[in-house]
Design a protein around this motif. Structure first.
Motif, short mmCIF file in Angstrom:
data_model
loop_
_atom_site.label_atom_id
_atom_site.label_comp_id
_atom_site.label_asym_id
_atom_site.label_seq_id
_atom_site.Cartn_x
_atom_site.Cartn_y
_atom_site.Cartn_z
N VAL A 171 0.85 -1.21 0.00
CA VAL A 171 0.00 0.00 0.00
C VAL A 171 0.87 1.25 0.00
N LEU A 172 1.92 1.25 0.83
CA LEU A 172 2.81 2.42 0.88
C LEU A 172 3.49 2.64 -0.47
N ALA A 173 4.03 1.55 -1.05
CA ALA A 173 4.75 1.68 -2.32
C ALA A 173 3.79 2.16 -3.41
N ALA A 178 2.41 6.63 -6.84
CA ALA A 178 1.38 7.37 -7.59
C ALA A 178 1.12 8.74 -7.00
N ARG A 179 1.90 9.13 -6.01
CA ARG A 179 1.72 10.42 -5.33
C ARG A 179 0.31 10.62 -4.79
N ARG A 180 -0.30 9.52 -4.31
CA ARG A 180 -1.62 9.64 -3.67
C ARG A 180 -1.37 9.79 -2.19
N PHE A 181 -1.33 11.01 -1.71
CA PHE A 181 -0.87 11.31 -0.35
C PHE A 181 -1.75 10.67 0.71
N TRP A 182 -3.05 10.84 0.60
CA TRP A 182 -3.94 10.46 1.70
C TRP A 182 -4.10 8.95 1.83
N SER A 183 -4.07 8.23 0.76
CA SER A 183 -4.36 6.79 0.83
C SER A 183 -3.37 6.07 1.72
N TRP A 184 -2.06 6.29 1.47
CA TRP A 184 -1.09 5.55 2.27
C TRP A 184 -1.03 6.09 3.70
N LEU A 185 -1.25 7.41 3.87
CA LEU A 185 -1.17 7.99 5.21
C LEU A 185 -2.31 7.46 6.09
N LEU A 189 -1.77 5.18 9.41
CA LEU A 189 -2.26 5.64 10.72
C LEU A 189 -3.25 4.65 11.31
N ALA A 190 -4.10 4.08 10.46
CA ALA A 190 -5.07 3.09 10.95
C ALA A 190 -4.34 1.87 11.52
N CYS A 191 -3.32 1.41 10.81
CA CYS A 191 -2.54 0.25 11.30
C CYS A 191 -1.89 0.58 12.64
N LEU A 192 -1.29 1.76 12.72
CA LEU A 192 -0.62 2.17 13.96
C LEU A 192 -1.60 2.23 15.12
#
Lengths: 418, 228
Positions: A171-173, A178-185, A189-192
């Motif tokens: 997911v991060l990669a 793709a420079r999709r900022f919110w998706s990976w963030l 955060l949800a995982c953390l």
């Protein structure tokens, strides 16, 4: 396009290295077999070197593999089996089975990276399944060593966070490439958050560090990196204030001798084991490694140093360094950002996890509850480590394909343009 | 085996295991070094490895002169800073101006960054419009970013599935598909023809009109057999 294969130089280097590794394990298991006079020892003395030979020389015929990575991974996995056989043979037999499953999982991950497109829908589905897996322990999980992060299904236990590591990297990669900022963030955060609820702070630390470093690798943003480091310092302070076991671990790290009979007992035993091993160790089969609590997972490195000595312990560390170096080289040679970030993330995960656990064992940093990749006892840990190697292998094989294609095209096209 | 004999054997074999450990590390790092050297040797024979083509500067600035050639990787960022994959230090180009990604079926896809725009064969492309209609450069297409005008040349073998759409389908429009430095449309025939074009490695290429076929990759004389 020509299918790339190992050059003769690479095959020779592989045989030289795997030959020494096989010799090491044949002599080590034979020595233990002489001590116990058990047929299992003799079987392992033949079986483990055979497994290493098969793993490094035969497997690359079935799936595209980086032989050096394969050899180093096999060495570390076999070291775990050896140390467990020395201390608790039943764990060693289980570890052999997990190693076999791990090889299959590694091959699967390699092929997944080569064949699957990892489009937006697939990545979203992966993220949702991962979040579900992380919620499971909170609902139906079992607490172990202060963290509620285990699931029991049909008599088999596993740690979902070990598997979610892989989807975190994907997911991060995908998002960063793709420079999709919110998706990976949001996913990170949800995982953390879920890991904090499980009180699995060691894994949360790992997830956070990998996310931050990968984001920096993708964006080159110093603001992000410094902000993330500041945030982690704040979170560490908050964790210290909120969780009593964090306070205990920091106190033990500062001075384990102050309460050596209770909270500091584990650390004291580990330090004494490290010291009593000296440069060359107590001798394989001698000493008292079982005096260390949880010797089979968190403190297995102390057992290695007690048995084989600090020189050998340093060699094990250098093997991890070589593994990380190779992974970083593979990541930097990737043609696509997604593959580069995936390989870099897997490498960081292995490297950081190794640093965190060995650092805790030698009292460089406070101890956290993560396992030593490939070596520690446990199916989830072994399989997730092999899968991480599989991701790096997949990217390495794509790099080789691309380079072979470049060579073919250049050969077809002829001379330099003038 | 008695415990005493075992103890002596185990103590003796400590040095054996330490020596083997050191040997394993030595050979692993030797392998790493050898691979690195082999890779460098191979990449010297394939100077265009990892690249899909070139952008030839048809109008630039003092820092990016006419005739210069920029090697184009598979994907990356085009901008005015040196950390970008394609550095175009001319006026009107943002620090990170657009992202690009090569697809063998469609060509070099262009995605302008937030609030940036560029021109593809005379057509304005913004970060908003690209969501509805993705833009891709094919062999021979002209990209206009800021004051720079760049023509894409794709390497042979990568462009087999791609035909230069404008040359074949609308040949009469090809002439008008360029925007000059002053913003006025310029026919391709009126563009200044360069005598020599310098490659990244200083090799001088002959003056040529836009080739109908995609260009051949450069290949060093050393690796004549084509084997890495």
């Amino acid at each position: 396009m020509k299918k790339p294969g190992a050059s003769s130089a690479e095959r020779r280097a592989g045989k030289r290295l795997s030959g020494v590794v096989m010799l090491f394990y044949a002599s080590a298991f034979l020595l233990l077999a002489l001590r116990d006079n058990a047929w299992q020892g003799y079987a392992l003395a033949v079986g483990v070197p055979a497994m290493i030979w098969l793993g490094t020389n035969l497997l690359p015929h079935f799936f595209p593999a980086d032989r050096l990575l394969l050899t180093l991974t096999n060495f570390l996995c076999a070291l775990g089996i050896l140390v467990l056989y020395r201390t608790q043979p039943e764990l060693a037999y289980a570890q052999v089975i997990f190693y076999g499953i791990g090889i299959g999982a590694m091959a699967l991950c390699t092929w997944a990276v080569r064949l699957l497109p990892f489009g937006r829908r697939m990545v979203t589905l992966l993220a949702l399944v991962s979040l579900f897996l992380l919620v499971l322990p909170l609902v139906a999980g079992t607490e172990k060593y202060g963290a509620k992060n285990w699931i029991y299904i049909g008599g088999v236990s596993f740690q979902p966070s070990e598997l979610v590591k892989l989807s975190l990297l994907v997911v991060l990669a995908s998002g960063l490439a793709a420079r999709r900022f919110w998706s990976w963030l949001i996913f990170a955060l949800a995982c953390l958050g879920l890991l904090m609820l499980q009180k699995d702070l060691g894994t949360a630390l790992l997830y956070y560090a990998v996310t931050l470093l990968l984001a920096y690798a993708a964006t080159g943003s110093w603001t992000l990196l410094l902000g993330g480091l500041g945030g982690s310092a704040g979170a560490a302070w908050l964790g210290y204030r909120m969780f009593s076991h964090v306070k205990r671990r920091v106190a033990v790290w500062q001075n384990p001798w102050a309460d050596y009979e209770n909270a500091g007992y584990q650390m004291v035993q580990a330090l004494m084991a490290l010291a009593s091993g000296g440069l060359f160790g107590m001798g394989l089969g001698l000493g008292t490694p079982k005096a260390i609590p949880v010797f089979e997972t968190d403190f297995i490195f102390s057992v290695i140093c007690e048995q084989f000595g600090l020189i050998f312990g340093l060699c094990v560390l250098l093997i991890y360094v070589a593994l990380v170096w190779r992974g970083a080289t593979v990541a930097m040679a990737a043609r696509r950002s997604f593959h580069g970030l995936l390989a870099m993330g897997a490498t960081l995960m292995i490297g950081l996890q190794t640093f965190v656990i060995i650092g805790g064992v030698i009292k460089l940093i406070p101890l956290t509850g993560v396992t030593l990749p490939f070596i520690s006892s446990g199916g989830s840990s072994m399989i997730s480590g092999m899968c991480l190697t599989g991701l790096i292998q997949g990217v390495a094989s794509r790099n080789e394909d691309a380079l072979a294609e470049d060579a073919d095209l250049a050969y077809m096209q002829g001379e330099v343009r003038e | 085996m008695s415990a005493e004999v075992y103890e002596v054997l185990a103590l003796a074999l400590r040095y054996w295991f330490a020596a083997l450990g050191v040997l394993i590390v030595w050979r692993a790092f030797a392998w790493l070094r050898r691979d690195r050297a082999a890779k460098h040797r191979m990449l010297r024979t394939l100077p265009d490895a990892g690249m899909i083509g070139e952008l030839v500067v048809e109008a630039g600035s003092r820092d990016l002169q006419e005739g210069m050639v920029l090697a184009v990787p598979w994907e990356g960022v085009l901008g005015s800073v040196r950390t970008c994959d394609l550095c175009v230090p001319v006026g009107g180009v943002a620090r990170e101006h657009l992202r690009f990604s090569f697809d063998e079926k469609t060509g070099l896809r262009i995605i302008p960054c937030y609030r940036q725009m560029c021109g593809v064969n005379g057509k304005a492309v913004t970060w908003r419009s690209v969501r509805r209609h993705p833009e891709a450069l094919t062999h021979g297409s002209v990209l206009t970013v800021g004051d720079a005008q760049l023509r894409l040349r794709v390497f042979l073998g990568l462009a087999e599935g791609m035909r230069p759409r404008f040359a074949e389908e609308r040949p009469e429009e090809t002439q008008a598909m360029h925007i000059g430095a002053d913003g006025a449309p310029v026919r391709s025939g009126d563009l200044p023809q360069t005598k020599h074009v310098s490659g990244l490695d200083g090799v001088q290429y002959g003056a040529e009109a836009l080739p109908e076929q995609p260009v051949r990759r450069r290949r060093s004389r050393r690796g004549e057999e084509g084997e890495p």
